[in-house]
Design a protein around this motif. Structure first.
Motif, PDB file in Angstrom:
ATOM      1  N   MET A  89       0.832  -1.211   0.000  1.00  0.00           N
ATOM      2  CA  MET A  89       0.000   0.000   0.000  1.00  0.00           C
ATOM      3  C   MET A  89       0.870   1.266   0.000  1.00  0.00           C
ATOM      4  O   MET A  89       0.745   2.121  -0.845  1.00  0.00           O
ATOM      5  CB  MET A  89      -0.933  -0.065   1.210  1.00  0.00           C
ATOM      6  CG  MET A  89      -1.504   1.269   1.676  1.00  0.00           C
ATOM      7  SD  MET A  89      -2.743   1.910   0.587  1.00  0.00           S
ATOM      8  CE  MET A  89      -3.059   3.461   1.352  1.00  0.00           C
ATOM      9  N   PRO A 114       2.332  30.117 -36.814  1.00  0.00           N
ATOM     10  CA  PRO A 114       2.238  29.004 -37.762  1.00  0.00           C
ATOM     11  C   PRO A 114       2.519  29.459 -39.193  1.00  0.00           C
ATOM     12  O   PRO A 114       2.602  28.637 -40.102  1.00  0.00           O
ATOM     13  CB  PRO A 114       0.788  28.520 -37.610  1.00  0.00           C
ATOM     14  CG  PRO A 114       0.058  29.606 -36.935  1.00  0.00           C
ATOM     15  CD  PRO A 114       1.032  30.515 -36.269  1.00  0.00           C
ATOM     16  N   THR A 143       2.678   1.633  -3.251  1.00  0.00           N
ATOM     17  CA  THR A 143       1.778   2.086  -4.337  1.00  0.00           C
ATOM     18  C   THR A 143       1.550   3.591  -4.232  1.00  0.00           C
ATOM     19  O   THR A 143       1.627   4.317  -5.226  1.00  0.00           O
ATOM     20  CB  THR A 143       0.414   1.351  -4.227  1.00  0.00           C
ATOM     21  OG1 THR A 143       0.670  -0.031  -4.040  1.00  0.00           O
ATOM     22  CG2 THR A 143      -0.433   1.585  -5.454  1.00  0.00           C
ATOM     23  N   VAL A 144       1.276   4.041  -2.998  1.00  0.00           N
ATOM     24  CA  VAL A 144       1.037   5.481  -2.778  1.00  0.00           C
ATOM     25  C   VAL A 144       2.265   6.285  -3.187  1.00  0.00           C
ATOM     26  O   VAL A 144       2.155   7.323  -3.852  1.00  0.00           O
ATOM     27  CB  VAL A 144       0.666   5.746  -1.296  1.00  0.00           C
ATOM     28  CG1 VAL A 144       0.633   7.247  -1.006  1.00  0.00           C
ATOM     29  CG2 VAL A 144      -0.662   5.112  -0.955  1.00  0.00           C
ATOM     30  N   ILE A 157       3.556  34.241 -29.081  1.00  0.00           N
ATOM     31  CA  ILE A 157       2.784  33.216 -29.781  1.00  0.00           C
ATOM     32  C   ILE A 157       3.633  32.748 -30.960  1.00  0.00           C
ATOM     33  O   ILE A 157       4.022  33.546 -31.808  1.00  0.00           O
ATOM     34  CB  ILE A 157       1.448  33.809 -30.319  1.00  0.00           C
ATOM     35  CG1 ILE A 157       0.645  34.464 -29.190  1.00  0.00           C
ATOM     36  CG2 ILE A 157       0.627  32.734 -31.008  1.00  0.00           C
ATOM     37  CD1 ILE A 157      -0.523  35.306 -29.690  1.00  0.00           C
ATOM     38  N   GLY A 173      -1.864  36.884 -37.672  1.00  0.00           N
ATOM     39  CA  GLY A 173      -1.831  36.404 -36.295  1.00  0.00           C
ATOM     40  C   GLY A 173      -1.212  37.400 -35.332  1.00  0.00           C
ATOM     41  O   GLY A 173      -0.573  37.007 -34.356  1.00  0.00           O
ATOM     42  N   ILE A 176       2.537   6.342  -7.103  1.00  0.00           N
ATOM     43  CA  ILE A 176       1.541   7.235  -7.716  1.00  0.00           C
ATOM     44  C   ILE A 176       1.865   8.690  -7.381  1.00  0.00           C
ATOM     45  O   ILE A 176       1.829   9.569  -8.242  1.00  0.00           O
ATOM     46  CB  ILE A 176       0.114   6.844  -7.260  1.00  0.00           C
ATOM     47  CG1 ILE A 176      -0.249   5.468  -7.827  1.00  0.00           C
ATOM     48  CG2 ILE A 176      -0.909   7.887  -7.731  1.00  0.00           C
ATOM     49  CD1 ILE A 176      -1.565   4.905  -7.345  1.00  0.00           C
ATOM     50  N   GLY A 214      -0.795  39.737 -32.311  1.00  0.00           N
ATOM     51  CA  GLY A 214      -1.394  39.771 -30.976  1.00  0.00           C
ATOM     52  C   GLY A 214      -1.070  41.067 -30.255  1.00  0.00           C
ATOM     53  O   GLY A 214      -1.500  41.282 -29.135  1.00  0.00           O
TER      54      GLY A 214
END
Lengths: 127, 173
Positions: free
Chosen positions: B1, B34, B4-5, B31, B134, B8, B136
């Protein structure tokens, strides 16, 4: 005399939807604009921001909806200029997949831990 | 136990630290464009102080520097001498073009009278060109090669050194 502004910018592909007008045009514009990020604001959509940039972008959305462009086409149109940053709801693809999967995975991990703890407590109480 | 804890917990913490590291190391105002590597969006806009219209296609075959700016933008004031000096030095080798964003024509003309103008300035009246690129915020500068491909984009005021380094990219055959 006011000079005419000639603009060549637009979407190359034909619209995939039906041209809209009146109330339906406004509703559709509002719905699409509420999912497009205002690039000069902090986390606001172009539907919510009063900035000139957002107003111009919303006008462009309205124009495209009126001509019959679909949300998918309009999203792609803005993505071509701003990238995925411009979409307030990230698409389920690439690295963005993590944005959708991680919260569910975290929730499942939490539930698993709670279950394990409860089982241990129950066992302890019974013995 | 407990094992596992621990596992995780370590995974969740590592994921969170990773996300934080990526987030903190990234400028939120920047930004990635693209457009870089793609054809520059076409436009035809009215020249400030003239009835003439300039189309981007007019300059095909020549490297270009397209600078989005506005008179209300202080960093644009700082950048202006850098751009005008470079435009003067490079002459016909590179075409500089100013695109004014969310502004008033009288103020633009006043600005150019006071601070000089070494290249044409066009007015993006409804912001459609800024949206297509684009943008900004201002200043933002796009470097376009002789084939009309966007080679780079820079956010903010360019220093003479930065401008030279970006120009080298469009001037490279």
């Amino acid at each position: 005399m006011i000079l005419t502004l000639i603009l060549l910018i637009g979407i190359a592909e034909p619209p995939h939807g039906t041209p809209l007008q009146g109330g339906e045009l406004e509703r559709r514009t509002q719905a699409i604009a509420s999912e497009i990020r205002c690039p000069v604001c902090q986390g606001l959509s172009i539907a919510d921001s009063p900035s000139e940039m957002a107003v111009n972008m919303k006008a462009e959305v309205r124009d495209l909806v009126a001509r019959g462009y679909t949300q998918e086409q309009i999203d792609r149109h803005f993505e071509r200029s701003y990238g995925q940053f411009v979409l307030l709801r990230p698409k389920f693809r690439g690295v963005n997949t993590l944005v959708w999967i991680l919260p569910i995975a975290a929730l499942a991990a939490g539930a698993f831990l709670v279950l394990l703890t409860l089982r241990k407590l129950t066992k302890g109480a019974l013995s | 136990m407990n094992r596992t804890v621990l596992i995780i917990g370590t995974i969740v913490t590592a994921a969170l630290v990773g996300v934080l590291f990526l987030g903190l190391g990234h400028d939120p105002s920047h930004i990635d464009s693209p457009l870089v590597g793609n054809p520059a969006p076409s436009f035809a806009l009215k020249v400030a102080g003239s009835n003439e219209t300039i189309a981007l296609t007019k300059f095909r075959g020549k490297p270009m520097v397209v600078n989005f700016w506005a008179t209300w933008c202080r960093p644009c004031w700082e950048e202006h001498p850098t751009l005008t000096a470079a435009a003067g030095e490079l002459g016909d080798r590179v075409q500089f073009l100013g695109v004014v964003f969310q502004d008033d024509e009288a103020k633009i003309l006043d600005f150019m009278r006071q601070r000089g103008a070494a290249y044409p300035t066009v007015i993006d009246e409804r912001g459609k060109t800024a949206i297509a690129y684009g943008v900004g915020g201002v200043p933002e500068t796009f470097f376009i090669d002789a084939n009309g491909i966007v080679v780079a984009k820079y956010d903010g005021p360019l220093s003479p050194e930065q401008l030279q380094s970006y120009l080298a990219k469009v001037l490279t055959p």
